[in-house]
Write an enzyme that holds these catalytic residues in place. Structure first.
Site, PDB file in Angstrom:
ATOM      1  N   ARG A 196      74.628  96.988  27.483  1.00 59.85           N
ATOM      2  CA  ARG A 196      73.395  97.501  28.147  1.00 59.85           C
ATOM      3  C   ARG A 196      72.325  96.449  28.240  1.00 59.85           C
ATOM      4  NH1 ARG A 196      70.693 100.661  23.724  1.00 59.85           N
ATOM      5  NH2 ARG A 196      69.299  98.751  23.798  1.00 59.85           N
ATOM      6  N   HIS A 221      67.624 101.112  25.948  1.00 54.89           N
ATOM      7  CA  HIS A 221      68.234 102.269  25.758  1.00 54.89           C
ATOM      8  C   HIS A 221      67.511 103.487  26.704  1.00 54.89           C
ATOM      9  CE1 HIS A 221      70.219 105.655  23.906  1.00 54.89           C
ATOM     10  NE2 HIS A 221      68.983 106.427  23.619  1.00 54.89           N
ATOM     11  N   TYR A 233      65.367  94.285  18.086  1.00 52.33           N
ATOM     12  CA  TYR A 233      66.318  94.603  17.341  1.00 52.33           C
ATOM     13  C   TYR A 233      67.746  93.857  17.932  1.00 52.33           C
ATOM     14  CZ  TYR A 233      67.484  97.982  20.954  1.00 52.33           C
ATOM     15  OH  TYR A 233      67.713  98.933  22.145  1.00 52.33           O
TER      16      TYR A 233
END
Length: 404
Positions: A298, A302, A311
């Site tokens: 990805r 998100h 993160y």
């Protein structure tokens, strides 16, 4: 292309990896069931087009279409990415409440979407914009959902594409139940390619940890349901990395439920198409479910409410940009003289036109009347629903200038 995917349960551990603690080697009984590649280790993953745009062979899968199809796949991916880009910009400008990005996952979605037949049914999650494109869903219908002006009222029967599912993993149970219904309708294993049908359920690596998903595996295996479980492993369940969710590659979980699994290069549209086509053929023929793990990344967030820089490492993102699914197809087209500058310029103009239509069309979407939500619950309204509608209408009437 492999007609029977049971012989294609391939190893996916990268060079130098060791099996995780508690894992076991595949014994001869499993090798007999799932084919020799499992016992021998096999290729790392199914790949037919390298990141550099070079065609490669695989012992069990092949791409059986010509360059015209590859041109079509490239167009699909470019336009799907443009939909994603425009929707993200619309959200940033306050025109959408939220948007789930697919940046970097175009090959996984277009390859799977183009492997479908018209009679196949799709149960998506909330990120399958490319699959929706392949099934003929107008992108404005998707924008309406994220704008909050459509309660999901478009008719799935128009294109055999189910509504987006926000409840994580719930669509896999819907898909399995629908597939079991297909069996009872006599549209599986008849030998008629225009009649035999299958179901595909899309979900992410994070959803694979949900109980609903594992329950759907049990039912699908028990009833030999004609369903393909297509997992886009983009390696991040929001902010949780895949290594904290599973001690083994996800595709290997299928073994525990009694059906085959395959890991495919999810950034390779040719391989994704070939593997998904084989899995769908297997389902249509009455051979039961298959787990396809599309190993991808990805590259975006998100959703537009997420900040992935908090993160994950930027080095990982830069490394995966070198595997961009669109860039590798462009490299193939240019290297082999399949497309010239005029083709790319024309496609860019088509993308610009699509972007303009989405921007203007999104802003022009009408706000729904509040009471219209009751029109889309049942085909025939019930007495209980009438009472609820009338009560809500009375509540709206209590406000000065209310519109209903």
């Amino acid at each position: 292309m492999a007609d029977d995917i049971e012989g294609a349960h391939v190893s996916t551990q990268s060079s130098g990896d060791t099996p995780p603690p508690g894992s076991t080697q595949f014994g001869p009984d499993l090798a007999e069931v799932f084919g020799p590649s499992q016992q021998d280790g096999g290729p790392e993953l199914v790949q037919l087009l390298t990141p550099e745009g070079e065609r490669v062979e695989h012992p069990e899968f092949s791409f059986d279409l010509g360059d015209d199809a590859i041109l079509g796949f490239y167009r699909d991916m470019v336009l799907t990415r443009r939909i994603d880009t425009e929707a993200t910009a619309l959200q940033r400008h306050g025109e959408l409440g939220i948007w789930a990005q697919l940046l970097g996952q175009e090959a996984a979605q277009i390859g799977a979407g183009r492997a479908l037949r018209p009679q196949d049914f799709v149960f998506p999650t909330y990120r399958e914009h490319g699959v929706a494109w392949c099934k003929g869903v107008d992108p404005l219908d998707l924008l309406g959902l994220f704008r909050g002006v459509d309660q999901g009222s478009w008719n799935p029967a128009d294109n055999n594409f189910g509504l987006y599912t926000i409840v994580i993993g719930a669509q896999t149970l819907h898909a399995t139940g629908y597939a079991m219904g297909m069996q009872r309708d006599g549209v599986v294993g008849t030998g008629d390619p225009d009649r035999d049908a299958a179901v595909i359920a899309h979900f992410g690596d994070g959803a694979s940890s949900q109980g609903d998903v594992n329950e759907s595996f049990i039912f699908a295996a028990s009833y030999n349901a004609p369903v393909v479980f297509f997992c886009q492993n983009n390696q991040w369940a929001i902010s949780e990395p895949i290594e904290r969710q599973s001690r083994i590659p996800l595709y290997q979980r299928a073994l525990g439920f009694g059906f085959p699994g395959v890991r495919v290069d999810g950034n390779d549209v040719l391989a994704t198409y070939a593997v998904t086509k084989a899995a769908l053929n297997r389902a249509r023929e009455g051979q039961g479910p298959t787990f396809v793990e599309a190993y991808t990344y990805r590259m975006g967030a998100h959703t537009t409410t997420d900040d992935p820089t908090r993160y994950r490492l930027s080095d990982d993102l830069e490394r995966w940009k070198l595997k961009d699914p669109i860039a590798r197809v462009e490299a193939y087209l240019r290297r082999n003289g399949v497309a010239d500058d005029d083709f790319f310029a024309t496609l860019q103009q088509e993308a610009d036109d699509l972007g303009h239509r989405l921007r203007e069309g999104c802003k022009a979407l009408p706000d729904p009347q509040p009471l219209s939500i009751f029109d889309h619950v049942y085909s025939e309204i019930t007495d209980e629903l009438v009472a609820q509608r009338d009560g809500f209408a009375a509540y709206l009437d209590s406000f000065e200038g209310a519109h209903r």
